[in-house]
Scaffold this motif. Structure first.
Motif: not given
Length: 421
Positions: A89, A163-164, A308, A312, A350-351, A354
């Motif tokens: 990220d 990420s995934i 996520f 995404t 999304n980054s 978390n």
């Protein structure tokens, strides 16, 4: 119109929201940002949002890495995966967002080239959209075909892929923690070396899918470009390539996430039912606390997966199916461009999620993060360093005294032996 002497290219012109300078009269206006269809206030707001997002993503993920590094309580496989995910990220906040904003600013603020008005090397788009030399579309195209544009597009895809796959690693870790908790706590179920090997494997797979394959196949299968959201993106232009990435980049990892988290939840539910049946036996406090931590960590992973997906998936659908040259009316194109930009910004966000999830769900992380930036923690570190320095000085002085005493004893022994002789 000058005689056409261009070549057909696989390119879609997507302009910046609130700044449609595709038909700007370059004889009257100095640069695209000076055109009447360009709202400077909205463009400045867009830039401000990007800068704030880049700062938050960078600081948040640096905070995750520093907290995990400096606190031994987080030195386990689960937090190793978190640290690696934070690095993925961090690439978005350090490289993708700032570079995309800088490239967009240079495109919009650079003065028009007067000599381009007389050139005949027109470019023609995939959907028969003519691109005038030195126009906004021509500038974006020239930026896209360059090395930086391709590199940044691949980095953005690399972050999503990593990420995934890291979410899969975290799900595996939670499954092992619930399935065999004793071995997991003894670090026998998932050793540190095994966790490092899994992280290296995930990064190799992510780099292969996002960098090696696009570079080897080239523009016949991939289109890398500067999106309206001022972020470089990568999309597939070949249906078979799109099916391959949908299968191995999204489909299989999501199936793995579904299976692992379903199995983890089922094990937790079975353990809970067994405890209810043995009502005569009161569970120990330690096992109860451990089960509570297991449930909390599993819910955290589920929250990360849901966030996520929501951030995404819509952007991936938009990147796959949206084509900016299909809309000739400015009003329709403006609305679609704004929606597209919003989805891309949601993808970039999304980054940052978390860090928010860790701070919300993990009390120990929140306390460690607070101590990381407080003066009390800094004073404690300074005291520890001073004590370590003091101990080392005392050890050196003690060693010197011991040596002097040994030398005196040696000299006394030598003098005694000489006198005796």
């Amino acid at each position: 119109m000058d005689e056409f002497n261009g070549t057909e290219i696989n390119f879609h012109c997507m302009y910046i929201p609130f700044c449609d300078a595709r038909d700007c009269d370059r004889e009257l206006y100095d640069s695209p940002v000076d055109c009447p269809d360009c709202n400077r206030g909205m463009v400045a707001l867009h830039f401000t949002i990007l800068i704030l997002m880049a700062i938050f993503i960078t600081m948040g993920n640096l905070g995750i890495i520093l907290v995990i590094k400096r606190n031994k309580i987080f030195h386990n496989s689960f937090n190793m995966f978190k640290c690696s995910l934070a690095f993925a990220d961090l690439l978005v906040g350090v490289l993708v967002v700032p570079s995309g904003a800088y490239e967009t600013a240079s495109i919009m603020m650079r003065s028009f080239d007067p000599t381009a008005l007389n050139r005949t090397d027109y470019l023609i788009g995939k959907d028969v959209a003519m691109i005038r030399p030195d126009s906004m579309c021509d500038r974006i195209y020239q930026e896209d075909i360059g090395g930086p544009g391709m590199f940044l597009s691949m980095i953005s895809v690399l972050s999503v892929m990593a990420s995934i796959f890291h979410l899969v690693l975290l799900s595996i870790d939670r499954f092992l923690a619930v399935w065999c908790p004793i071995k997991y706590n003894q670090r026998k179920a998932l050793k540190d070396k095994c966790a490092i090997s899994m992280i290296i494997f995930v990064w190799l797979v992510s780099i292969t899918l996002s960098v090696v394959i696009p570079m080897s196949l080239g523009q016949r299968h991939f289109i890398h470009g500067l999106s309206p959201a001022m972020i470089f993106t990568l999309k597939t232009s070949n249906p078979s390539t799109g099916i391959f990435y949908a299968t191995f980049g999204l489909g299989l990892p999501y199936l793995a996430l579904l299976g692992l988290n379903t199995a983890t939840g089922s094990i937790i539910l079975i353990k809970h039912r067994n405890l209810v049946r043995r009502s005569s036996l009161s569970p120990s406090l330690n096992s109860g606390g451990r089960r509570k931590d297991e449930v909390k960590a599993t819910i955290t992973i589920l929250v990360m997966i849901v966030v996520f997906t929501l951030s995404t998936l819509p952007a991936m659908v938009a990147v796959t199916f949206y084509n900016g040259t299909e809309h000739k009316k400015k009003g329709d194109a403006t609305i679609r461009s704004i929606i597209y930009s919003t989805l891309i910004l949601l993808l970039v966000s999304n980054s940052a999620w978390n860090f928010i999830i860790y701070s919300w769900r993990n009390d120990n992380f929140r306390k460690a993060l607070k101590n990381l930036f407080t003066r009390k923690q800094q004073r404690q570190r300074a005291i520890i360093r001073w004590k370590q320095l003091k101990c080392s000085v005392l050890l050196l002085s003690e060693e010197k005294r011991r040596r002097k005493k040994l030398i005196k004893l040696t000299e006394a022994s030598n003098s005694y032996s000489s006198e005796k002789m």
